[in-house]
Motif scaffolding. Sequence first.
Motif, PDB file in Angstrom:
ATOM      1  N   ILE A  63       1.174  -1.678  -0.268  1.00 47.21           N
ATOM      2  CA  ILE A  63       0.056  -0.338  -0.235  1.00 47.21           C
ATOM      3  C   ILE A  63       0.799   1.073   0.312  1.00 47.21           C
ATOM      4  CG2 ILE A  63      -1.932   1.024   1.649  1.00 47.21           C
ATOM      5  CD1 ILE A  63      -2.080  -1.701  -0.320  1.00 47.21           C
ATOM      6  N   MET A  84       2.405   2.225  -3.215  1.00 44.97           N
ATOM      7  CA  MET A  84       1.681   2.248  -4.201  1.00 44.97           C
ATOM      8  C   MET A  84       2.239   4.572  -4.038  1.00 44.97           C
ATOM      9  SD  MET A  84      -1.962   0.808  -3.672  1.00 44.97           S
ATOM     10  CE  MET A  84      -2.443   2.044  -4.887  1.00 44.97           C
ATOM     11  N   ILE A 135      -0.641   2.727 -14.080  1.00 47.77           N
ATOM     12  CA  ILE A 135      -1.939   2.865 -13.101  1.00 47.77           C
ATOM     13  C   ILE A 135      -2.300   1.205 -13.283  1.00 47.77           C
ATOM     14  CG2 ILE A 135      -4.402   3.426 -13.206  1.00 47.77           C
ATOM     15  CD1 ILE A 135      -4.084   5.516 -14.929  1.00 47.77           C
ATOM     16  N   ALA A 136      -2.527   0.769 -13.979  1.00 45.89           N
ATOM     17  CA  ALA A 136      -2.350  -0.797 -13.683  1.00 45.89           C
ATOM     18  C   ALA A 136      -1.601  -1.068 -13.262  1.00 45.89           C
ATOM     19  CB  ALA A 136      -2.464  -1.745 -15.638  1.00 45.89           C
ATOM     20  N   VAL A 173       0.422   0.417 -10.401  1.00 49.59           N
ATOM     21  CA  VAL A 173       0.204   0.650  -8.753  1.00 49.59           C
ATOM     22  C   VAL A 173      -1.649  -0.282  -7.844  1.00 49.59           C
ATOM     23  CG1 VAL A 173      -0.645   2.877  -7.981  1.00 49.59           C
ATOM     24  CG2 VAL A 173       1.571   2.731  -9.889  1.00 49.59           C
ATOM     25  N   GLN A 174      -2.453  -0.238  -8.454  1.00 53.84           N
ATOM     26  CA  GLN A 174      -3.385  -0.982  -9.057  1.00 53.84           C
ATOM     27  C   GLN A 174      -3.228  -2.327  -8.738  1.00 53.84           C
ATOM     28  OE1 GLN A 174      -5.897  -1.318 -12.017  1.00 53.84           O
ATOM     29  NE2 GLN A 174      -7.659  -1.304 -10.910  1.00 53.84           N
ATOM     30  N   ALA A 186      -2.517  -2.646  -5.178  1.00 48.44           N
ATOM     31  CA  ALA A 186      -3.525  -1.913  -3.983  1.00 48.44           C
ATOM     32  C   ALA A 186      -4.044  -3.594  -4.243  1.00 48.44           C
ATOM     33  CB  ALA A 186      -4.499  -1.172  -5.208  1.00 48.44           C
ATOM     34  N   GLY A 187      -4.436  -4.832  -4.842  1.00 43.80           N
ATOM     35  CA  GLY A 187      -4.844  -5.644  -4.693  1.00 43.80           C
ATOM     36  C   GLY A 187      -3.905  -6.139  -4.263  1.00 43.80           C
ATOM     37  N   GLY A 196      -1.779  -5.399  -1.921  1.00 45.24           N
ATOM     38  CA  GLY A 196      -2.507  -5.804  -0.176  1.00 45.24           C
ATOM     39  C   GLY A 196      -3.526  -6.296   0.361  1.00 45.24           C
TER      40      GLY A 196
END
Lengths: 266, 319
Positions: free
Chosen positions: B45, B48, B68-69, B71-72, B75-76, B78
């Motif tokens: 997290i 990111m 973006i993908a 960093v996303q 998040a996933g 995390g």
Amino acid sequence: MNVSNIKNSQVSPSEGFREAFTLHLADNALIMGHRNSEWCGHGPILEQDIAISNIALDLIGQSRNFYQYAAQLFNQSTNQPINLATEDSLAYLRDVRDFKNCLLVEQPNADWAQSILKQFFFSTYQYYLYQQLQNNKDEQLKAIAAKALKEVTYHVRWSSEWVIRLGDGTEESKKRSLKALDELWMFTGELFEPAFYETTMNIDFVLLKEGWTKKIRSVFEEATIDIPVENKWHQTGGKIGDHTEHLGFILAEMQFLQRAYPNSEW
Amino acid sequence: METNQETIFQDKVDHEIKIEPKDWMPEKYRQTLIRQISQHAHSEIVGMLPEGNWITRAPSLRRKAILIAKVQDEAGHGLYLYSAAETLGISRDEMYDQLHTGKAKYSSIFNYPTLTWADIGAIGWLVDGAAILNQIPLCRTSFGPYARAMVRVCKEESFHQRQGFELLLTLSQGTDAQKQMCQDAINRWWWPSIMMFGPNDDASPHTAQSMKWKIKRFTNDELRQKFIDMIAEQVKVLNMRLPDADLKWNEERKHYDFGKINWEEFWQVVGGNGPCNKQRLDARKKAWADGAWVREAATAYAEKKASLNPSKGGTSETV
Ligand SMILES: [Fe+2]
Ligand SMILES: [Fe+2]
């Protein structure tokens, strides 16, 4: 198409209505996606951070499809192009006055309520617009819109659920929802005022507005938010390059590397 | 009784049978895992932030979408990891609280700033690269939910590493300014990334116990050596150098020798004195605080709906 009789000085001679319209669609998607992407890593809930980044990705994907098509149109219309247009030259090397996005999408994210409402207004507009576009005579626009419609349908659902949750949540969230409405409502009228290049694209703006208004009404009702009375006066101009001051800062940030290191491959 | 359970537990571990949340486990094992998994989740997290820093400035639409993908994805990661830790009896909110109060740590590498676009490539190549080597053995870790989360994570991490490398490769074949940018990023990220494997084995007192529990399969120094051997080869493809004058292939050891690591810097950054410790934590705390009213509204709305429609009671939307 000859546009030399058009007053808008920002339209370059090779830019016909179709090119301008395609750029307008691309700019809308890019700037909205760019704003969404500002949330990435800073969202209020991890799952929602992922959701809004996902929407950013969808929109940037759409913008790429439109820019690529616009580039193709530009390159065809010039006999011996000196500089071939590309998706990146169109996104990164045009200035504020050349961008044709609606004012709505360049407005700041402010808080979650404002971002959500902006998304809801915009996605609902995109939804009804793309529905018409998927029957357009232009095969490319038709295909891009049809493909994007699935994504946009989800964006509408996601944002309307949030509008309802915030409107009918706590006192605080209601207060913020109303503030967001106050900030953004004045930018919604522009969506339905055709720019010169939209007039020949076979879009029924009355139908578009009807669909949009109906959806907004029903979601607002569930969100226990009163829809504002129809304003006679709206902020307009984005579609023809008359922007708010926000866009310049978006572009300054977005275009920085391309401007600082010209003629480089990334 | 206790010793008997302990024997059964260790026996399972020895026979590579996964420990599941409902199984008996030593309290120390549970605590160690909570610490390790939540620290790992926090790293995803917080991680990111340095990369998210460049999303709005990515130099092409393709790169912007990739970033973006990526960093996303983090998040996933995390999310999977917080869920895995939750099976051990701690809530996500408690873990956040530990992060925000500084009780829980996250990977120190994210306390360094991303100054140029090349840093995004260097992070993908070196930081995700180091993470993969740390994480691949964790796919076989003894705790079931953690192992399964890591299988999903590892797939995406190797993708990240390739993308990072490809970004740098493009720069390395570009203009002089781009080449310089590329080398500069490698110079700044190299030492912090080899510190990611943690202190030397002789300064890592918990390793033996963790190895016995199979929540660790290789020592820090083993993994570090593996990483250095790998990167020392890959950097040649980039036509760049690693900033270590002592880096040299050792024919006898069949490994690269390398220079002395600045552990003083490592412990300073761990202790909170890295260049971005404060910004990173502040950014997380701010996102959490700014989001409080949103979470409250979502809960209030869900409760309202549940009370209006009791049949759907417990299953009200989770957001
Ligand atoms: Fe990750
Ligand atoms: Fe990663």
